[in-house]
Design an enzyme around this catalytic site. Sequence first.
Site, PDB file in Angstrom:
ATOM      1  N   LYS A 220       0.836  -1.202   0.000  1.00 32.10           N
ATOM      2  CA  LYS A 220       0.000   0.000   0.000  1.00 32.10           C
ATOM      3  C   LYS A 220       0.870   1.250   0.000  1.00 32.10           C
ATOM      4  O   LYS A 220       1.889   1.294   0.705  1.00 32.10           O
ATOM      5  CB  LYS A 220      -0.891   0.002   1.252  1.00 32.10           C
ATOM      6  CG  LYS A 220      -1.804  -1.210   1.349  1.00 32.10           C
ATOM      7  CD  LYS A 220      -2.954  -1.118   0.376  1.00 32.10           C
ATOM      8  CE  LYS A 220      -3.826  -2.345   0.447  1.00 32.10           C
ATOM      9  NZ  LYS A 220      -5.046  -2.224  -0.370  1.00 32.10           N
ATOM     10  N   ASP A 248      -0.415  -0.057  -4.427  1.00 29.38           N
ATOM     11  CA  ASP A 248      -1.863   0.210  -4.373  1.00 29.38           C
ATOM     12  C   ASP A 248      -2.097   1.493  -3.589  1.00 29.38           C
ATOM     13  O   ASP A 248      -1.728   1.585  -2.417  1.00 29.38           O
ATOM     14  CB  ASP A 248      -2.537  -0.974  -3.664  1.00 29.38           C
ATOM     15  CG  ASP A 248      -4.052  -0.854  -3.608  1.00 29.38           C
ATOM     16  OD1 ASP A 248      -4.602   0.163  -4.065  1.00 29.38           O
ATOM     17  OD2 ASP A 248      -4.682  -1.804  -3.106  1.00 29.38           O
ATOM     18  N   GLU A 274      -2.144   0.464  -8.475  1.00 32.60           N
ATOM     19  CA  GLU A 274      -3.566   0.125  -8.363  1.00 32.60           C
ATOM     20  C   GLU A 274      -4.337   1.300  -7.786  1.00 32.60           C
ATOM     21  O   GLU A 274      -3.857   1.971  -6.863  1.00 32.60           O
ATOM     22  CB  GLU A 274      -3.685  -1.102  -7.441  1.00 32.60           C
ATOM     23  CG  GLU A 274      -5.086  -1.596  -7.215  1.00 32.60           C
ATOM     24  CD  GLU A 274      -5.082  -2.925  -6.456  1.00 32.60           C
ATOM     25  OE1 GLU A 274      -4.107  -3.701  -6.589  1.00 32.60           O
ATOM     26  OE2 GLU A 274      -6.050  -3.187  -5.715  1.00 32.60           O
ATOM     27  N   GLU A 303     -11.717  -2.740  -8.031  1.00 34.92           N
ATOM     28  CA  GLU A 303     -12.450  -3.155  -6.829  1.00 34.92           C
ATOM     29  C   GLU A 303     -13.560  -2.187  -6.468  1.00 34.92           C
ATOM     30  O   GLU A 303     -14.511  -2.559  -5.790  1.00 34.92           O
ATOM     31  CB  GLU A 303     -11.501  -3.349  -5.634  1.00 34.92           C
ATOM     32  CG  GLU A 303     -10.981  -2.073  -5.028  1.00 34.92           C
ATOM     33  CD  GLU A 303     -10.000  -2.321  -3.880  1.00 34.92           C
ATOM     34  OE1 GLU A 303      -8.946  -2.918  -4.144  1.00 34.92           O
ATOM     35  OE2 GLU A 303     -10.297  -1.938  -2.742  1.00 34.92           O
ATOM     36  N   ASP A 326     -14.360  -7.311  -9.005  1.00 37.56           N
ATOM     37  CA  ASP A 326     -14.674  -7.611  -7.603  1.00 37.56           C
ATOM     38  C   ASP A 326     -15.971  -8.420  -7.592  1.00 37.56           C
ATOM     39  O   ASP A 326     -16.949  -8.036  -8.231  1.00 37.56           O
ATOM     40  CB  ASP A 326     -14.847  -6.300  -6.829  1.00 37.56           C
ATOM     41  CG  ASP A 326     -15.131  -6.537  -5.361  1.00 37.56           C
ATOM     42  OD1 ASP A 326     -14.227  -6.321  -4.538  1.00 37.56           O
ATOM     43  OD2 ASP A 326     -16.265  -6.952  -5.034  1.00 37.56           O
ATOM     44  N   HIS A 353      -9.667  -8.675  -7.603  1.00 33.36           N
ATOM     45  CA  HIS A 353      -9.528  -8.178  -6.246  1.00 33.36           C
ATOM     46  C   HIS A 353     -10.010  -9.260  -5.295  1.00 33.36           C
ATOM     47  O   HIS A 353     -11.008  -9.918  -5.544  1.00 33.36           O
ATOM     48  CB  HIS A 353     -10.391  -6.921  -6.073  1.00 33.36           C
ATOM     49  CG  HIS A 353     -10.516  -6.468  -4.656  1.00 33.36           C
ATOM     50  ND1 HIS A 353     -11.727  -6.361  -3.998  1.00 33.36           N
ATOM     51  CD2 HIS A 353      -9.566  -6.093  -3.764  1.00 33.36           C
ATOM     52  CE1 HIS A 353     -11.525  -5.923  -2.770  1.00 33.36           C
ATOM     53  NE2 HIS A 353     -10.236  -5.759  -2.595  1.00 33.36           N
TER      54      HIS A 353
END
Lengths: 444, 444
Positions: A220, A248, A274, A303, A326, A353
């Site tokens: 992340k 992400d 992402e 997602e 998703d 996801h």
Amino acid sequence: MTTPSIITALTVRDIRFPTSLEAHGSDAINDPDYSCAYVILETDTGLRGCGLTFTIGRGNEIVCKAIDAYKRMVVGTHLSTIYGGFGTFWHKLTQDPQMRWLGPEKGVTHLAVAAIINALWDLWGKIENKPVWKLLASMGPEEIVPLIDFQYISDVLTPEEAVEILKKSRAGILEREKSFLNSGYPAYTTSAGWLGYSEDKIKRLCRQAKDEGFTRFKVKVGLSKEDDERRLALVRHEIGDQCTLMVDANQRWDVQEAIKWMKPLTKYNLLWIEEPTSPDDVLGHATIAKALAPYGVGVATGESCQNRVLFKQLLQAQGLNFCQIDSCRLGGVNEILAVYLMAHKFDVPVCPHAGGVGLCEMVIHLQAFDYLGISTTQHNRVIEYVDHLHEHFVNPVQVAGGRYMAPTAAGYSTEMKESSLRKYEYPSGSEWQRLFSEGKFTLN
Amino acid sequence: MTTPSIITALTVRDIRFPTSLEAHGSDAINDPDYSCAYVILETDTGLRGCGLTFTIGRGNEIVCKAIDAYKRMVVGTHLSTIYGGFGTFWHKLTQDPQMRWLGPEKGVTHLAVAAIINALWDLWGKIENKPVWKLLASMGPEEIVPLIDFQYISDVLTPEEAVEILKKSRAGILEREKSFLNSGYPAYTTSAGWLGYSEDKIKRLCRQAKDEGFTRFKVKVGLSKEDDERRLALVRHEIGDQCTLMVDANQRWDVQEAIKWMKPLTKYNLLWIEEPTSPDDVLGHATIAKALAPYGVGVATGESCQNRVLFKQLLQAQGLNFCQIDSCRLGGVNEILAVYLMAHKFDVPVCPHAGGVGLCEMVIHLQAFDYLGISTTQHNRVIEYVDHLHEHFVNPVQVAGGRYMAPTAAGYSTEMKESSLRKYEYPSGSEWQRLFSEGKFTLN
């Protein structure tokens, strides 16, 4: 066993796990208590279908309320009406002439539709005594296409084109099924890279994941440039140059900010960034993808992408290089099939996801069918994996050596243990009552 | 009167009108019972703000439930925190780290935010003893800009640019205010053109509207080509060549279908085709707009456009020629200001969506501020008007000679009569109880 013929009841339960207590799932935007609106469909024979939609805590009760509102269109419906024209039933559900104002096909009402549709797929798999991936793989193109509502996507994909794609992709399906049953499907791990984790914890988790056989890692980013550099250097060092690394941002940036923030990070050899910005911003994603292409970094999103119309445009505008469907954000399996087919047409790999509650359980079915019957390849494709909360499922997903194993139980793997439901039902469940009484949580 | 300092309570009521009984509001997609989730904010001095979000019936209870979920972020909040940094407060409300998963910024949760934000504007107007349009017009650019959340739109509009636009547009504001107070703002009528009406009724309503001073008319299309031709010929004949005619398909078509369907209708000299396809399809709208431009027909959309990110893209992609903001679909006045400013930058006229419940009451405030302080013109701009349900408002909108008159009461004109609320609260209100007992409606 007699085959059921009618849906006799729909029950929805508000299930929440207090994951925020340990910063599981923390990122630049979200501070989640992983939750789900859990649907149980009952039939006249006693056979049940279970499905869910994932949320991250507060507001889960709103989704439950929305599911209640769809009950009148589900309970009392004959299964032959549903499965005999599933695309038509799906359209009816999403296009109710009053409810559609609340979307259309997005947000709370679409999440609610997903839970119901997922439960219907679980039920169908159980009726046919097949895992959903196998149920899909055993259908011919002429059976798959009527599952899909082509409204608003016919400018990019017609039913006729979909039949053509599916026909062509049947060659070699038995060999691919054998290979899938033998060696599963590649996964990547997000478990090591949450923002809330300490450096020691990150190091430990990286090593652990490598030992388990993972070669693809996601981290992340987006809260602090310095922190991103430090953690990426750390992770790249731990996993080595041969492993794949993705980042992400969870929608943290505006368009130009995303480009500026990402450029210095490209030196860590990243496969994708992402969710660089708003999931709604098709043109913004296209701008970012174009700017980062020379650095070898692709754009991934999905997602939070609300429906097939958004994915259609992301594909048309070259706004994504990796398509992250998703299983609960889109309106269940039916709409997801449309996205897989469009992605195939545009030659964009789908990398679902997962994580949350039950997402891993579901997406392996979907991605397996992509491999068997649509894209026919695992090249450049990988499924997210997070090792949380699987213990609450009757048939939890199996991951070994960094790969998802083929589900074998009938249905969509979405049935949860009654003991877990009792413990985590919000706010009445025993675990929540304990947390409230110990002052660790306040009732919202 | 003391100035209130804190929000002490938030009440939400589910209000529905049984409009489907008379086919008011029927079109190619919707069969509505015009409804609203109605919010009452109370303060420490007893002064109240009232706001609403519009829906078309079933599912209104879901929006009410969502408003309940935001209560914790509103009740107990000091008004200085809200109005002292309104853009920041708006951002906090829409970006709650758990609730945002349910959108973000779209569907049920965004409709809920709109009701609360609208109530806060009604309250603000009452505190300042000004109608909202006048409150806005009396703020300087440096006060307007902090009302807006620029997240996800800074690639098209920065706060600095917004200040520049607003500064430039202040020249002549007093003259425009005088003109607005004297002669109001032009309206068009949709009342004659619903699909469910007979030809005789359409004729009668066209004549009546012309007699009342209307020169702009909108007709619903999209269910049957033959019927569209017949009704358009009828209406064009009734209103004559000098009047303006628009058509509205309410999202009925796919992209190529829209183009094919519209071409033969262009002979009726149409200003715009409204909602030709999915409101989410930016690129689709751009394709349709390009194809119909040679025929002199513009594309209008907005009543179902979820947020400022979508409008940003519609403007970037030249997907709309008329921008139809909705006072409840967007997150209230704050987000709508962002859209007006972006539309101004792209030189696209804003022609608000109205009708329903209370939309006419609100949009005249917004469009008046566009005229006074943003676009500075009424050229090529017009507000929808439908003569339904105004009698339920304490300060109903005034339309005369085909023009909206300037609201004079303090607030946002969104307060409803207590007698109406009691009669139409769902399902307990006296009118609903009567309809249930007479078998004219079944409880959902």
